[in-house]
Design a protein around this motif. Structure first.
Motif, PDB file in Angstrom:
ATOM      1  N   ILE A  43      40.974  40.333  47.488  1.00  0.00           N
ATOM      2  CA  ILE A  43      41.718  40.246  48.746  1.00  0.00           C
ATOM      3  C   ILE A  43      40.919  40.875  49.883  1.00  0.00           C
ATOM      4  CG2 ILE A  43      43.735  41.161  49.982  1.00  0.00           C
ATOM      5  CD1 ILE A  43      45.332  40.838  47.401  1.00  0.00           C
ATOM      6  N   ALA A  44      40.317  42.027  49.608  1.00  0.00           N
ATOM      7  CA  ALA A  44      39.540  42.729  50.630  1.00  0.00           C
ATOM      8  C   ALA A  44      38.201  42.060  50.908  1.00  0.00           C
ATOM      9  CB  ALA A  44      39.308  44.174  50.198  1.00  0.00           C
ATOM     10  N   GLY A  45      37.789  41.132  50.048  1.00  0.00           N
ATOM     11  CA  GLY A  45      36.530  40.428  50.245  1.00  0.00           C
ATOM     12  C   GLY A  45      35.325  41.163  49.709  1.00  0.00           C
ATOM     13  N   VAL A  46      35.529  41.983  48.658  1.00  0.00           N
ATOM     14  CA  VAL A  46      34.422  42.737  48.077  1.00  0.00           C
ATOM     15  C   VAL A  46      34.304  42.410  46.589  1.00  0.00           C
ATOM     16  CG1 VAL A  46      34.611  44.614  49.740  1.00  0.00           C
ATOM     17  CG2 VAL A  46      35.943  44.715  47.634  1.00  0.00           C
ATOM     18  N   ASP A  47      33.241  42.893  45.976  1.00  0.00           N
ATOM     19  CA  ASP A  47      32.995  42.655  44.554  1.00  0.00           C
ATOM     20  C   ASP A  47      34.092  43.331  43.716  1.00  0.00           C
ATOM     21  OD1 ASP A  47      30.692  41.731  42.614  1.00  0.00           O
ATOM     22  OD2 ASP A  47      31.409  43.667  41.855  1.00  0.00           O
ATOM     23  N   PRO A  48      34.485  42.726  42.573  1.00  0.00           N
ATOM     24  CA  PRO A  48      35.508  43.341  41.724  1.00  0.00           C
ATOM     25  C   PRO A  48      35.220  44.783  41.340  1.00  0.00           C
ATOM     26  CG  PRO A  48      35.119  41.088  41.015  1.00  0.00           C
ATOM     27  CD  PRO A  48      34.089  41.392  42.080  1.00  0.00           C
ATOM     28  N   SER A  49      33.933  45.127  41.212  1.00  0.00           N
ATOM     29  CA  SER A  49      33.591  46.493  40.819  1.00  0.00           C
ATOM     30  C   SER A  49      34.096  47.511  41.842  1.00  0.00           C
ATOM     31  CB  SER A  49      32.078  46.640  40.657  1.00  0.00           C
ATOM     32  OG  SER A  49      31.405  46.414  41.889  1.00  0.00           O
ATOM     33  N   VAL A  50      34.202  47.119  43.110  1.00  0.00           N
ATOM     34  CA  VAL A  50      34.656  48.042  44.149  1.00  0.00           C
ATOM     35  C   VAL A  50      36.118  48.439  43.903  1.00  0.00           C
ATOM     36  CG1 VAL A  50      35.064  48.326  46.630  1.00  0.00           C
ATOM     37  CG2 VAL A  50      33.025  47.120  45.823  1.00  0.00           C
ATOM     38  N   GLY A  51      36.928  47.480  43.489  1.00  0.00           N
ATOM     39  CA  GLY A  51      38.317  47.791  43.178  1.00  0.00           C
ATOM     40  C   GLY A  51      38.463  48.551  41.876  1.00  0.00           C
ATOM     41  N   LEU A  52      37.682  48.176  40.877  1.00  0.00           N
ATOM     42  CA  LEU A  52      37.774  48.825  39.570  1.00  0.00           C
ATOM     43  C   LEU A  52      37.275  50.269  39.619  1.00  0.00           C
ATOM     44  CD1 LEU A  52      36.583  45.788  37.461  1.00  0.00           C
ATOM     45  CD2 LEU A  52      38.845  46.853  37.324  1.00  0.00           C
ATOM     46  N   TYR A  53      36.129  50.497  40.282  1.00  0.00           N
ATOM     47  CA  TYR A  53      35.611  51.858  40.394  1.00  0.00           C
ATOM     48  C   TYR A  53      36.556  52.736  41.235  1.00  0.00           C
ATOM     49  CZ  TYR A  53      31.137  50.431  38.347  1.00  0.00           C
ATOM     50  OH  TYR A  53      30.155  49.977  37.495  1.00  0.00           O
ATOM     51  N   ALA A  54      37.187  52.133  42.242  1.00  0.00           N
ATOM     52  CA  ALA A  54      38.157  52.882  43.040  1.00  0.00           C
ATOM     53  C   ALA A  54      39.322  53.336  42.173  1.00  0.00           C
ATOM     54  CB  ALA A  54      38.656  52.021  44.194  1.00  0.00           C
ATOM     55  N   SER A  55      39.808  52.441  41.323  1.00  0.00           N
ATOM     56  CA  SER A  55      40.941  52.783  40.461  1.00  0.00           C
ATOM     57  C   SER A  55      40.571  53.891  39.484  1.00  0.00           C
ATOM     58  CB  SER A  55      41.407  51.532  39.699  1.00  0.00           C
ATOM     59  OG  SER A  55      41.892  50.549  40.601  1.00  0.00           O
ATOM     60  N   VAL A  56      39.354  53.835  38.948  1.00  0.00           N
ATOM     61  CA  VAL A  56      38.884  54.882  38.035  1.00  0.00           C
ATOM     62  C   VAL A  56      38.851  56.230  38.745  1.00  0.00           C
ATOM     63  CG1 VAL A  56      36.883  55.743  36.766  1.00  0.00           C
ATOM     64  CG2 VAL A  56      37.570  53.345  36.544  1.00  0.00           C
ATOM     65  N   ALA A  57      38.176  56.263  39.896  1.00  0.00           N
ATOM     66  CA  ALA A  57      37.987  57.532  40.609  1.00  0.00           C
ATOM     67  C   ALA A  57      39.300  58.097  41.122  1.00  0.00           C
ATOM     68  CB  ALA A  57      37.007  57.324  41.770  1.00  0.00           C
ATOM     69  N   ILE A  58      40.107  57.257  41.746  1.00  0.00           N
ATOM     70  CA  ILE A  58      41.352  57.752  42.339  1.00  0.00           C
ATOM     71  C   ILE A  58      42.291  58.280  41.263  1.00  0.00           C
ATOM     72  CG2 ILE A  58      43.426  57.079  43.618  1.00  0.00           C
ATOM     73  CD1 ILE A  58      41.669  55.112  45.183  1.00  0.00           C
ATOM     74  N   ALA A  59      42.430  57.549  40.160  1.00  0.00           N
ATOM     75  CA  ALA A  59      43.342  57.985  39.103  1.00  0.00           C
ATOM     76  C   ALA A  59      42.879  59.309  38.485  1.00  0.00           C
ATOM     77  CB  ALA A  59      43.453  56.906  38.026  1.00  0.00           C
ATOM     78  N   MET A  60      41.587  59.444  38.233  1.00  0.00           N
ATOM     79  CA  MET A  60      41.095  60.660  37.597  1.00  0.00           C
ATOM     80  C   MET A  60      41.191  61.866  38.531  1.00  0.00           C
ATOM     81  SD  MET A  60      37.805  59.127  35.474  1.00  0.00           S
ATOM     82  CE  MET A  60      37.393  60.697  34.723  1.00  0.00           C
ATOM     83  N   VAL A  61      40.907  61.660  39.806  1.00  0.00           N
ATOM     84  CA  VAL A  61      40.927  62.778  40.750  1.00  0.00           C
ATOM     85  C   VAL A  61      42.362  63.179  41.093  1.00  0.00           C
ATOM     86  CG1 VAL A  61      40.318  63.512  43.092  1.00  0.00           C
ATOM     87  CG2 VAL A  61      38.673  62.231  41.705  1.00  0.00           C
ATOM     88  N   ILE A  62      43.228  62.199  41.337  1.00  0.00           N
ATOM     89  CA  ILE A  62      44.599  62.508  41.742  1.00  0.00           C
ATOM     90  C   ILE A  62      45.359  63.219  40.622  1.00  0.00           C
ATOM     91  CG2 ILE A  62      45.849  60.448  40.970  1.00  0.00           C
ATOM     92  CD1 ILE A  62      46.127  62.057  44.448  1.00  0.00           C
ATOM     93  N   ALA A  63      44.903  63.043  39.378  1.00  0.00           N
ATOM     94  CA  ALA A  63      45.537  63.765  38.264  1.00  0.00           C
ATOM     95  C   ALA A  63      45.442  65.271  38.472  1.00  0.00           C
ATOM     96  CB  ALA A  63      44.874  63.376  36.939  1.00  0.00           C
TER      97      ALA A  63
END
Length: 504
Positions: A43-63
């Motif tokens: 949707i944002a017009g970027v590579d899938p890795s950008v969304g997947l890496y964001a989900s990894v980082a945000i979930a681990m840090v917000i914990a």
């Protein structure tokens, strides 16, 4: 010693209270995050890795940094739709820079305690927000079920039905293992074993195979760059905080616990900054995945951390197998989420609740579903709530005229503010309209409260009208707060006007 004991107790409660349930719930969430993160990146017009890496980082840090244990945060559509023009016109590096600034804005918002603005979001708006998200989650699954779409056919519908049967039926056998995880594993095994012709995760977008690496956004450190990214960052921060606070409130209600919204705001900011430095887009709390986590037994921070960590494990170690997870299995999970998220009691409550509350709820749902803009829907709901509240409160006052031998006393009772001043002036004379008009007029406000300068101005106008009408007028009974407002903001010369304070 007390602080150490308190920290240890908090750590055990948030991380070690139920490790097995939290880990299993986190695994379910990690699987459900993959197609969502890929879809939001596209949707944002970027590579899938950008969304997947964001989900990894945000979930681990917000914990670690968040204020709502058990809530899932990752890349989201709410943030993705905001950055489409930025990515299109300037590229992905500017997206990373904007995400860092987004996190800084969220940190500032936490310091300013903007989370307290949630006090102005009514229960009707929250219910509408929940129902709209449930509808949007279900609508997002329709392309995977529509006849004629590539890979969609009888096998797809059968697997969705079987998946739902497992999800709702397996808990009758045992609740030890989350039923969504059982459904995903069994349907994936069946798809691989029999080679069933259904869409899979690999068809949604290419999965990254390596670990994310630290990198500073490659943008000029100039004022021009700041001017470009600041509007996007501010919007991303606002939308992200709004959805996070609302989702936190929903998880609070589901788990019957409280959370620290100020810490959540700061935690979201830190998580987004870290995500940007590791090649991720911005994100916030996800109601769908949070519901999956809670429904699967996840309650602690360990479940959120497991979701991010296991997602990273899936991408780097089990990528080929993850790609074969059938989409019908994930569709079944998301349908379960939409059903569990929707407030079914709100339908019969449309008739039982006050009409204004029902209008606010329905308006929030309609705007969110129609525009796919969560912030706009909540804004409309809050504005309607404010208008209806003001309309209701403006009638919560009375003016009673009492004729005494030497004077007329107007006894004012209730709340006077900007919405009620017109009615207040209409009810307060002039004295000459009465057959038994008195020369002396007393306006007794000992049972009233004046809230703003509009109310003070209305009282002044009423007194001035009485005086022009030839009446000697006194105002008595102003409470301390109202008198203070009058002293600061009164416009008229009050020479000869007697003001009395209400007794304590």
């Amino acid at each position: 010693m007390t602080q150490t004991a308190s920290f240890a107790e908090t750590f055990r409660r948030d991380w070690l209270a139920q490790p097995r349930a939290d880990i299993l719930a986190g695994i379910v969430v990690a699987l459900a995050l993959i197609p969502e993160a890929i879809g939001f990146a596209l949707i944002a017009g970027v590579d899938p890795s950008v969304g997947l890496y964001a989900s990894v980082a945000i979930a681990m840090v917000i914990a670690f940094t968040g204020g709502r244990p058990g809530m899932i945060s990752a890349a989201t559509a709410a943030v993705a739709v905001v950055v489409i023009p930025l990515v299109r016109d300037y590229g992905v590096e500017y997206l990373f820079a904007a995400t860092i600034l987004m996190g800084i804005f969220q940190g500032i918002a936490a310091v300013l305690r903007l989370n307290l603005l949630m006090q102005f979001v009514s229960r009707s708006v929250i219910t509408g927000f929940v129902n709209a998200l449930a509808i949007l989650i279900f609508m997002a699954q329709i392309p995977q079920l529509m006849p004629g779409n590539e890979g969609v056919g009888p096998w797809t519908w059968a697997m969705v039905a079987i998946g739902l049967g497992i999800i709702y039926g397996f808990p009758r056998i045992t609740k030890t293992i989350p039923s969504p995880l059982v459904a995903i594993v069994l349907l994936t095994a069946a798809t691989i074993y029999w080679g069933l012709p259904v869409n899979n995760v690999a068809g949604e977008g290419e999965l990254p195979s390596g670990l994310p690496s630290f990198a500073i956004p490659n943008v000029p450190l100039t004022w021009e760059t700041l001017v470009i990214i600041a509007p996007y960052s501010l919007t991303m921060a606002a939308v992200g905080l709004l959805e996070s606070f609302l989702t936190a409130q929903i998880v609070d209600d589901m788990t019957h616990t409280d959370s620290n919204k100020q810490r959540e705001g700061a935690g979201q900011g830190i998580a987004n900054i870290v995500a940007a430095f590791f090649g991720g887009m911005g994100g916030c709390a996800m109601i769908g995945q949070s519901v999956i986590n809670v429904a699967s037994g996840g309650r602690g921070r360990l479940s959120t951390f497991t979701a991010g960590a296991f997602l990273l494990f899936l991408l780097t170690v089990l990528g080929p197998y993850v790609g074969q997870v059938p989409m019908p299995a994930l569709v079944a999970v998301m349908i379960m989420v939409s059903i569990g998220t929707f407030s079914w009691n709100s339908i019969p409550n449309l008739r039982r609740h006050p009409a204004t509350s029902s209008i606010v709820m329905v308006a929030t749902v309609v705007v969110v579903v129609w525009t796919h803009d969560l912030a706009l829907g909540v804004l409309v709901g809050v504005l309607l709530s404010g208008i209806f509240f003001a309309q209701k409160v403006k009638n919560l006052f009375t003016v009673e005229r009492v004729r005494r031998p030497n004077s007329s006393v107007y006894v004012v009772t209730g709340e006077i503010f900007f919405a009620s001043v017109e009615k207040f002036q209409d009810m307060l004379g002039p004295e000459s309209q009465y057959e038994d008009a008195a020369h002396h007029v007393v306006i007794d406000v000992s049972k009233a409260h004046f809230w703003d300068i509009s109310a003070i101005g209305a009282l002044e106008k009423a007194v001035e009208r009485m005086r022009r009408n030839g009446r000697h007028t006194r105002v008595v009974g102003l409470n301390a707060a109202s008198a203070d407002l009058f002293d600061k903001y009164a416009l008229e010369d009050r020479t000869g006007l007697e003001l009395g304070l209400a007794p304590h």
